[in-house]
Write an enzyme that holds these catalytic residues in place. Structure first.
Site, mmCIF file in Angstrom:
data_model
loop_
_atom_site.group_PDB
_atom_site.id
_atom_site.type_symbol
_atom_site.label_atom_id
_atom_site.label_comp_id
_atom_site.label_asym_id
_atom_site.label_seq_id
_atom_site.Cartn_x
_atom_site.Cartn_y
_atom_site.Cartn_z
ATOM 1 N N CYS A 97 35.860 58.043 0.380
ATOM 2 C CA CYS A 97 34.446 58.438 0.292
ATOM 3 C C CYS A 97 33.800 58.261 1.660
ATOM 4 O O CYS A 97 33.813 57.162 2.218
ATOM 5 C CB CYS A 97 33.680 57.620 -0.741
ATOM 6 S SG CYS A 97 31.950 58.151 -0.818
ATOM 7 N N GLY A 130 32.684 72.667 -0.858
ATOM 8 C CA GLY A 130 32.461 74.077 -1.132
ATOM 9 C C GLY A 130 33.126 74.964 -0.083
ATOM 10 O O GLY A 130 33.996 74.512 0.667
ATOM 11 N N ASN A 187 38.997 64.781 0.032
ATOM 12 C CA ASN A 187 37.605 64.423 -0.220
ATOM 13 C C ASN A 187 36.715 65.276 0.700
ATOM 14 O O ASN A 187 37.213 66.120 1.445
ATOM 15 C CB ASN A 187 37.401 62.918 0.032
ATOM 16 C CG ASN A 187 36.351 62.323 -0.891
ATOM 17 O OD1 ASN A 187 35.299 62.924 -1.085
ATOM 18 N ND2 ASN A 187 36.637 61.172 -1.479
ATOM 19 N N GLY A 210 26.368 58.340 -2.817
ATOM 20 C CA GLY A 210 26.479 56.892 -2.618
ATOM 21 C C GLY A 210 27.200 56.176 -3.742
ATOM 22 O O GLY A 210 26.940 55.011 -4.035
ATOM 23 N N LEU A 211 28.137 56.898 -4.394
ATOM 24 C CA LEU A 211 29.011 56.302 -5.415
ATOM 25 C C LEU A 211 28.228 55.626 -6.556
ATOM 26 O O LEU A 211 28.552 54.518 -6.984
ATOM 27 C CB LEU A 211 30.007 55.321 -4.769
ATOM 28 C CG LEU A 211 31.079 55.997 -3.893
ATOM 29 C CD1 LEU A 211 31.882 54.950 -3.117
ATOM 30 C CD2 LEU A 211 32.022 56.866 -4.723
ATOM 31 N N ALA A 245 25.442 62.953 -0.267
ATOM 32 C CA ALA A 245 25.657 61.518 -0.033
ATOM 33 C C ALA A 245 25.072 60.807 -1.249
ATOM 34 O O ALA A 245 23.998 60.198 -1.183
ATOM 35 C CB ALA A 245 24.984 61.049 1.252
ATOM 36 N N GLY A 265 39.121 71.428 -2.506
ATOM 37 C CA GLY A 265 38.215 71.712 -1.393
ATOM 38 C C GLY A 265 37.918 73.194 -1.295
ATOM 39 O O GLY A 265 38.769 73.972 -0.864
HETATM 40 C C1 LIG Z 1 28.009 65.752 -5.573
HETATM 41 C C2 LIG Z 1 29.419 65.307 -5.284
HETATM 42 C C3 LIG Z 1 29.842 64.041 -5.696
HETATM 43 C C4 LIG Z 1 31.162 63.627 -5.454
HETATM 44 N N1 LIG Z 1 31.563 62.391 -5.892
HETATM 45 C C5 LIG Z 1 32.867 62.021 -5.718
HETATM 46 C C6 LIG Z 1 33.339 60.791 -6.255
HETATM 47 O O1 LIG Z 1 32.636 60.030 -6.918
HETATM 48 N N2 LIG Z 1 34.646 60.465 -6.025
HETATM 49 C C7 LIG Z 1 35.518 61.276 -5.329
HETATM 50 O O2 LIG Z 1 36.691 60.937 -5.178
HETATM 51 N N3 LIG Z 1 35.079 62.460 -4.826
HETATM 52 C C8 LIG Z 1 33.795 62.850 -5.015
HETATM 53 N N4 LIG Z 1 33.373 64.055 -4.526
HETATM 54 C C9 LIG Z 1 34.322 64.921 -3.807
HETATM 55 C C10 LIG Z 1 34.934 65.973 -4.728
HETATM 56 O O3 LIG Z 1 35.693 65.354 -5.765
HETATM 57 C C11 LIG Z 1 35.860 66.921 -3.928
HETATM 58 O O4 LIG Z 1 36.931 66.188 -3.370
HETATM 59 C C12 LIG Z 1 35.114 67.650 -2.813
HETATM 60 O O5 LIG Z 1 33.811 67.997 -3.216
HETATM 61 C C13 LIG Z 1 35.844 68.918 -2.368
HETATM 62 O O6 LIG Z 1 36.029 69.820 -3.426
HETATM 63 P P1 LIG Z 1 34.996 71.046 -3.734
HETATM 64 O O7 LIG Z 1 34.809 71.800 -2.454
HETATM 65 O O8 LIG Z 1 35.674 71.836 -4.805
HETATM 66 O O9 LIG Z 1 33.732 70.429 -4.197
HETATM 67 C C14 LIG Z 1 32.064 64.495 -4.761
HETATM 68 C C15 LIG Z 1 31.628 65.753 -4.344
HETATM 69 C C16 LIG Z 1 30.320 66.186 -4.609
HETATM 70 C C17 LIG Z 1 29.898 67.556 -4.154
#
Ligand SMILES: Cc1cc2nc3c(=O)[nH]c(=O)nc-3n(C[C@H](O)[C@H](O)[C@H](O)COP(=O)(O)O)c2cc1C
Length: 307
Positions: A133, A221, A196, A73-74, A71, A247
């Site tokens: 988000c 993950g 997301n 928080g953008l 989290a 994802g």
């Molecule tokens: C630490 C972290 C920060 C993230 N920040 C954003 C973000 O700023 N904008 C967004 O669209 N997705 C954000 N995500 C989501 C990732 O882009 C992705 O959609 C999500 O983690 C699933 O993919 P993964 O399992 O390969 O991580 C974030 C994910 C993580 C773990």
């Protein structure tokens, strides 16, 4: 047989389908360049909004064994500051032939349009519209990805504000993701990013309290992979636009699964946490080996096979 990993996505040609997901290392031009040099086919910057944001207090992210929950928080510098960052990234990465995707968020439809217009000055190759988000509900309310109506409104407003192609990023925690996908495509989305993170919570039983300062966060993950595959498959059956399947992709076989679910490109986020920035060349090598062993000559020949 040598597998051909090149792929086309909208107007772009990529050397491979792997895309750095938003929020992971996308906070500076040099980090984006590092991912490109490490073999990413395209890179996505961290989401930026209308104003600078500090984000949530620590702890904001933790690996609990089966995935990561965050989290953040953008946290971002605001759209005006993001433009030079994206410009520099474009300059550095065009020399490498790697496209740069921007990512935007906002609290209102009008602000989404304003941020899209500002970011367009940097001429990113794509604008990802983050309407999903899960970690800012206290301030922003239910994400726009939660209903076809609000998803439509944001998509149409952003589309009217920019000539750059847009990919709308959807949330996994909706009753019918195909309906939301259809709505954003009808409103002009050129592509869809799915998904997301999935809202979740970790509790420390000994401390008898939530682990994250925000109490809840987004799960990513390996724990997210089956959810993401299901979402991508449902979207691929419903609409015709290309999908950035994201994802839980951690290795080459995961990437193949995402393409078989209907993805054109494959987002890689949390795997960077687990395997380091070399994850892009590592997954590319694994994907090529998988394709050669299974007799797939091209990415296209694997797409939608599991639908
Ligand atoms: C630490 C972290 C920060 C993230 N920040 C954003 C973000 O700023 N904008 C967004 O669209 N997705 C954000 N995500 C989501 C990732 O882009 C992705 O959609 C999500 O983690 C699933 O993919 P993964 O399992 O390969 O991580 C974030 C994910 C993580 C773990």
């Amino acid at each position: 047989m040598t597998a051909d990993l090149t792929c086309s996505f909208l107007h772009l040609q990529l050397t491979n389908p792997l895309v750095l997901a938003s929020g992971i290392l996308g906070t500076s031009a040099s980090l984006l360049e590092r991912c490109a040099r490490s073999g990413a086919g395209a890179v996505t910057a961290k989401s930026c909004g209308p104003e600078p944001r500090v984000g949530h207090l620590n702890p904001v992210a933790i690996d609990w064994g089966d995935g990561v929950i965050n989290a953040i928080g953008l946290t971002n510098p605001g759209a005006d500051e993001e433009v030079p960052l994206l410009r520099e990234a474009k300059q550095r990465l065009s020399a490498l032939g790697v496209p740069v995707f921007a990512s935007i968020f906002a609290p209102t439809t009008a602000e989404f349009a304003r941020v899209a217009a500002i970011i367009s000055h940097a001429q990113p190759d794509l604008i990802e519209v983050n309407i999903s988000c899960p970690n800012v509900g206290d301030e922003f309310g239910t994400p726009f990805a939660g209903s076809p109506q609000s998803a439509t409104e944001v998509t149409a407003a952003v589309k009217a504000a920019t000539d750059i192609p847009i990919s709308v990023k959807l949330a996994p925690n909706v009753p019918n993701i195909a309906r939301i996908a259809q709505a954003v495509v009808d409103a002009g989305a050129d592509a869809i990013t799915a998904v997301n993170t999935m809202p979740g919570m970790l509790i420390d039983a000994h401390a008898a309290r939530a682990v994250l300062s925000n109490h809840v966060g987004g799960v990513s993950g390996p724990a997210l992979k089956p959810v993401a595959l299901r979402c991508v498959a449902e979207i691929a059956r419903a609409v015709d636009v290309p999908i950035i399947g994201t994802g839980g992709v951690t290795n080459g076989e995961d990437a193949a699964e995402m393409i078989m679910a209907g993805a054109s490109l494959v987002g890689v986020g949390t795997a960077v946490w687990y395997r380091g920035v070399e994850v892009f060349s590592d997954i590319t090598t694994e994907l090529a080996a998988f394709m050669a062993a299974e007799g797939y000559a091209t990415i296209d020949s694997m797409r939608r096979l599991a639908l």
